[in-house]
Design a protein around this motif. Structure first.
Motif, PDB file in Angstrom:
ATOM      1  N   ALA A   3       0.868  -1.178   0.000  1.00 56.69           N
ATOM      2  CA  ALA A   3       0.000   0.000   0.000  1.00 56.69           C
ATOM      3  C   ALA A   3       0.898   1.219   0.000  1.00 56.69           C
ATOM      4  O   ALA A   3       1.879   1.252   0.723  1.00 56.69           O
ATOM      5  CB  ALA A   3      -0.870  -0.009   1.242  1.00 56.69           C
ATOM      6  N   ASP A   4       0.598   2.183  -0.844  1.00 56.85           N
ATOM      7  CA  ASP A   4       1.528   3.298  -0.869  1.00 56.85           C
ATOM      8  C   ASP A   4       1.100   4.410   0.090  1.00 56.85           C
ATOM      9  O   ASP A   4      -0.060   4.548   0.450  1.00 56.85           O
ATOM     10  CB  ASP A   4       1.762   3.795  -2.294  1.00 56.85           C
ATOM     11  CG  ASP A   4       0.582   4.579  -2.798  1.00 56.85           C
ATOM     12  OD1 ASP A   4       0.674   5.814  -2.799  1.00 56.85           O
ATOM     13  OD2 ASP A   4      -0.424   3.940  -3.159  1.00 56.85           O
ATOM     14  N   VAL A   5       2.105   5.144   0.503  1.00 54.60           N
ATOM     15  CA  VAL A   5       1.923   6.155   1.537  1.00 54.60           C
ATOM     16  C   VAL A   5       0.865   7.178   1.156  1.00 54.60           C
ATOM     17  O   VAL A   5       0.039   7.576   1.977  1.00 54.60           O
ATOM     18  CB  VAL A   5       3.274   6.871   1.808  1.00 54.60           C
ATOM     19  CG1 VAL A   5       3.093   8.003   2.795  1.00 54.60           C
ATOM     20  CG2 VAL A   5       4.291   5.875   2.325  1.00 54.60           C
ATOM     21  N   ASN A   6       0.890   7.558  -0.097  1.00 52.34           N
ATOM     22  CA  ASN A   6      -0.047   8.576  -0.562  1.00 52.34           C
ATOM     23  C   ASN A   6      -1.497   8.144  -0.369  1.00 52.34           C
ATOM     24  O   ASN A   6      -2.333   8.886   0.139  1.00 52.34           O
ATOM     25  CB  ASN A   6       0.244   8.869  -2.033  1.00 52.34           C
ATOM     26  CG  ASN A   6      -0.505  10.095  -2.499  1.00 52.34           C
ATOM     27  OD1 ASN A   6      -0.518  11.114  -1.802  1.00 52.34           O
ATOM     28  ND2 ASN A   6      -1.147   9.986  -3.646  1.00 52.34           N
ATOM     29  N   LYS A   7      -1.765   6.913  -0.751  1.00 49.82           N
ATOM     30  CA  LYS A   7      -3.139   6.394  -0.636  1.00 49.82           C
ATOM     31  C   LYS A   7      -3.538   6.264   0.841  1.00 49.82           C
ATOM     32  O   LYS A   7      -4.645   6.628   1.232  1.00 49.82           O
ATOM     33  CB  LYS A   7      -3.215   5.033  -1.346  1.00 49.82           C
ATOM     34  CG  LYS A   7      -4.351   4.132  -0.892  1.00 49.82           C
ATOM     35  CD  LYS A   7      -5.308   3.826  -2.001  1.00 49.82           C
ATOM     36  CE  LYS A   7      -6.596   3.128  -1.598  1.00 49.82           C
ATOM     37  NZ  LYS A   7      -6.814   2.855  -0.184  1.00 49.82           N
ATOM     38  N   ILE A   8      -2.627   5.763   1.638  1.00 49.11           N
ATOM     39  CA  ILE A   8      -2.942   5.585   3.057  1.00 49.11           C
ATOM     40  C   ILE A   8      -3.151   6.939   3.743  1.00 49.11           C
ATOM     41  O   ILE A   8      -4.063   7.102   4.555  1.00 49.11           O
ATOM     42  CB  ILE A   8      -1.839   4.782   3.767  1.00 49.11           C
ATOM     43  CG1 ILE A   8      -1.815   3.369   3.171  1.00 49.11           C
ATOM     44  CG2 ILE A   8      -2.080   4.700   5.258  1.00 49.11           C
ATOM     45  CD1 ILE A   8      -0.707   2.511   3.693  1.00 49.11           C
ATOM     46  N   ALA A   9      -2.332   7.916   3.366  1.00 45.08           N
ATOM     47  CA  ALA A   9      -2.497   9.254   3.949  1.00 45.08           C
ATOM     48  C   ALA A   9      -3.869   9.815   3.581  1.00 45.08           C
ATOM     49  O   ALA A   9      -4.549  10.424   4.410  1.00 45.08           O
ATOM     50  CB  ALA A   9      -1.386  10.180   3.469  1.00 45.08           C
ATOM     51  N   GLN A  10      -4.277   9.582   2.339  1.00 41.57           N
ATOM     52  CA  GLN A  10      -5.610  10.053   1.925  1.00 41.57           C
ATOM     53  C   GLN A  10      -6.709   9.352   2.731  1.00 41.57           C
ATOM     54  O   GLN A  10      -7.665   9.988   3.182  1.00 41.57           O
ATOM     55  CB  GLN A  10      -5.812   9.832   0.420  1.00 41.57           C
ATOM     56  CG  GLN A  10      -7.114  10.445  -0.118  1.00 41.57           C
ATOM     57  CD  GLN A  10      -7.204  11.950   0.172  1.00 41.57           C
ATOM     58  OE1 GLN A  10      -6.287  12.705  -0.134  1.00 41.57           O
ATOM     59  NE2 GLN A  10      -8.297  12.383   0.807  1.00 41.57           N
ATOM     60  N   ASP A  11      -6.538   8.045   2.928  1.00 38.80           N
ATOM     61  CA  ASP A  11      -7.507   7.310   3.756  1.00 38.80           C
ATOM     62  C   ASP A  11      -7.564   7.889   5.170  1.00 38.80           C
ATOM     63  O   ASP A  11      -8.632   7.990   5.764  1.00 38.80           O
ATOM     64  CB  ASP A  11      -7.131   5.817   3.846  1.00 38.80           C
ATOM     65  CG  ASP A  11      -7.345   5.090   2.515  1.00 38.80           C
ATOM     66  OD1 ASP A  11      -7.991   5.681   1.616  1.00 38.80           O
ATOM     67  OD2 ASP A  11      -6.856   3.952   2.374  1.00 38.80           O
ATOM     68  N   ALA A  12      -6.395   8.255   5.687  1.00 40.36           N
ATOM     69  CA  ALA A  12      -6.346   8.831   7.037  1.00 40.36           C
ATOM     70  C   ALA A  12      -7.095  10.154   7.073  1.00 40.36           C
ATOM     71  O   ALA A  12      -7.889  10.415   7.985  1.00 40.36           O
ATOM     72  CB  ALA A  12      -4.895   9.033   7.480  1.00 40.36           C
ATOM     73  N   ILE A  13      -6.861  10.976   6.075  1.00 36.56           N
ATOM     74  CA  ILE A  13      -7.539  12.288   6.013  1.00 36.56           C
ATOM     75  C   ILE A  13      -9.054  12.088   5.943  1.00 36.56           C
ATOM     76  O   ILE A  13      -9.822  12.798   6.609  1.00 36.56           O
ATOM     77  CB  ILE A  13      -7.008  13.097   4.797  1.00 36.56           C
ATOM     78  CG1 ILE A  13      -5.569  13.554   5.059  1.00 36.56           C
ATOM     79  CG2 ILE A  13      -7.904  14.292   4.485  1.00 36.56           C
ATOM     80  CD1 ILE A  13      -5.389  14.451   6.273  1.00 36.56           C
ATOM     81  N   ASN A  14      -9.482  11.108   5.164  1.00 30.92           N
ATOM     82  CA  ASN A  14     -10.920  10.826   5.074  1.00 30.92           C
ATOM     83  C   ASN A  14     -11.475  10.365   6.419  1.00 30.92           C
ATOM     84  O   ASN A  14     -12.558  10.784   6.828  1.00 30.92           O
ATOM     85  CB  ASN A  14     -11.202   9.754   4.016  1.00 30.92           C
ATOM     86  CG  ASN A  14     -10.822  10.226   2.611  1.00 30.92           C
ATOM     87  OD1 ASN A  14     -10.582  11.414   2.383  1.00 30.92           O
ATOM     88  ND2 ASN A  14     -10.745   9.299   1.671  1.00 30.92           N
ATOM     89  N   ALA A  15     -10.701   9.514   7.079  1.00 25.53           N
ATOM     90  CA  ALA A  15     -11.148   9.010   8.397  1.00 25.53           C
ATOM     91  C   ALA A  15     -11.249  10.160   9.395  1.00 25.53           C
ATOM     92  O   ALA A  15     -12.194  10.242  10.184  1.00 25.53           O
ATOM     93  CB  ALA A  15     -10.174   7.947   8.911  1.00 25.53           C
ATOM     94  N   ILE A  16     -10.299  11.068   9.341  1.00 26.30           N
ATOM     95  CA  ILE A  16     -10.302  12.227  10.252  1.00 26.30           C
ATOM     96  C   ILE A  16     -11.536  13.103   9.979  1.00 26.30           C
ATOM     97  O   ILE A  16     -12.270  13.483  10.901  1.00 26.30           O
ATOM     98  CB  ILE A  16      -9.000  13.061  10.103  1.00 26.30           C
ATOM     99  CG1 ILE A  16      -7.794  12.269  10.629  1.00 26.30           C
ATOM    100  CG2 ILE A  16      -9.126  14.406  10.827  1.00 26.30           C
ATOM    101  CD1 ILE A  16      -6.440  12.841  10.225  1.00 26.30           C
ATOM    102  N   ALA A  17     -11.774  13.378   8.705  1.00 24.33           N
ATOM    103  CA  ALA A  17     -12.913  14.236   8.336  1.00 24.33           C
ATOM    104  C   ALA A  17     -14.229  13.617   8.800  1.00 24.33           C
ATOM    105  O   ALA A  17     -15.108  14.313   9.321  1.00 24.33           O
ATOM    106  CB  ALA A  17     -12.925  14.461   6.825  1.00 24.33           C
TER     107      ALA A  17
END
Ligand SMILES: Nc1nc2c(ncn2[C@@H]2O[C@H](COP(=O)(O)OP(=O)(O)OP(=O)(O)O)[C@@H](O)[C@H]2O)c(=O)[nH]1
Ligand SMILES: [Mg+2]
Length: 377
Positions: A3-17
């Motif tokens: 899993a690449d960092v970019n995708k996981i970071a985006q998932d994290a941002i979505n989870a935070i929102a």
């Protein structure tokens, strides 16, 4: 699975929102005579200088509602208390009505959760009419049971404050606590400065008074107690570490370490909500790449895990091709602690939010992460 960092970071941002969107709104009524220091108190306890942002929207004759976009907090500020018995009765009725209306809505976002009644300690005495008013509002509140906290403001003389607190406690009012505070440090001419104090106690009293459904909100909006934020964030880390250990219970092959990622993202979202900072994707990317994954490589890929394992005392051989339950927990805990560590640096002003995505922030995260791994024996 990689899993690449970019995708996981985006998932994290979505989870935070998502988590922020789902926070319940905390509603507080603040009452007291003019000039006692309500605005100073509100701005010292809550983020975003709520009491400075305009005059709020009038909801009753003597009450205005202060809200700010992006802050799950509503303050009902009452006015005119010093104008005599008649107005005080009006204020009391308006407070009771607001409480009833909130209850009728049958929605935690509309309910009044707490009342702060502010008395200025510097005035050196409590007016009998104020005690009477507290007695009457308590009676009105007998069935609704909204917690009432008396805040003794401008308590630069701790001795006076304690004296006043004692007097009030002896009145046997239906209030849950009397909390002396000095919201802002106070300069006494020729004598130096009395440092601010007591706001952390107020937060602690709120934690005890409010329901669990408001705990994330309280931490999200308060800026008065780093200790409270950290305790709640550390509890989230402990929960996630346990879950990750469960996921790794059957020794997790390196290739499957990505399985732990949803747990870790949930943890990152929790910590972000608790600290109440506007965390960007580049900050999450920096966090992930400086701890459990590197730039273009995979997060928790084989090389990364091997490198992490070398740092954990007793993690065992990398040759087995799998990580143990304990190790999965340790990695998760270290990630969480590293994130809490940098949030703390920002909270204290030692680093800015923007710094976190620069090499300075990455270095700090890496150092904290490695330290936590090594401590994990
Ligand atoms: N140093 C210091 N000054 C305070 C503190 N609390 C209030 N003050 C001062 O007392 C004055 C009144 O404070 P406010 O916070 O504006 O009081 P308020 O109750 O909101 O007043 P109104 O909105 O006008 O009714 C201001 O000059 C504040 O700077 C405090 O904790 N420390
Ligand atoms: Mg004010």
């Amino acid at each position: 699975m990689t899993a690449d960092v970019n995708k996981i970071a985006q998932d994290a941002i979505n989870a935070i929102a998502e988590r922020i969107k789902n926070l319940n709104r905390l509603n507080i009524i603040v009452a007291g005579k003019t000039g006692v220091g309500e605005s100073t108190l509100i701005n010292a306890v809550f983020r975003d200088k709520m009491a400075e942002t305009g005059i709020g929207r009038p909801v009753t004759d003597h009450m205005r509602k202060i809200t700010k976009k992006g802050v799950p907090l509503c303050i009902y500020d009452t006015r005119g208390f010093e104008l005599g018995k008649e107005v005080q009765n009006d204020v009391k009725r308006e407070i009771a009505d607001t409480i009833s209306r909130g209850l009728a809505a049958n929605d935690i976002n509309e309910a009044v959760h707490c009342i702060w009644y502010c008395i200025n300690t510097a005035s050196n005495r409590i007016e009998p009419e104020e005690i009477q008013w507290l007695r009457e509002i308590s009676r009105e509140n007998e069935l609704t049971q909204v917690p009432i906290i008396v805040v003794l403001t401008q308590s630069f003389s701790e001795a006076n404050a304690q004296e006043m607190r004692k007097t009030l406690m002896e009145e046997n009012l239906d209030i849950i606590q009397v909390v002396p505070v000095l919201a802002e440090s106070y300069e006494i001419k020729g004598l130096g400065t009395a440092p601010a104090y007591g706001l952390d106690v107020l937060i602690q009293v709120m934690e005890e008074a409010l329901p669990e459904e408001l705990m994330d909100t309280l931490q999200n909006v308060q800026i008065a107690s780093l200790k409270s934020k950290k305790l709640r964030a550390q509890a989230a880390v402990a929960t996630a570490a346990l879950a990750a250990a469960g996921e790794g219970a059957a020794p997790l092959p390196f290739a499957d370490c990505a399985m732990m990622i949803p747990t870790q993202l949930g943890m990152i979202a929790s910590i972000t909500v608790i600290f109440g900072f506007n965390v960007s994707k580049s900050i999450i990317t920096a966090l992930l790449s400086s701890t459990i994954g590197s730039g273009g490589a995979t997060v928790l890929g084989k090389t990364v895990v091997s490198n992490i394992l070398k740092l954990i005392p007793g993690a065992g051989s990398v040759l087995g091709g799998a990580i143990s339950a304990g190790t999965a927990g340790v990695i998760t805990a270290a990630l969480g602690e590293a994130y809490i560590g940098v949030m703390e640096l920002v909270f204290k002003g030692d680093m800015s939010l923007d710094d976190l995505s620069t090499s300075k922030g990455r270095e700090a995260m890496k150092k904290l992460f490695r330290r936590k791994l090594k401590e994990s024996e």
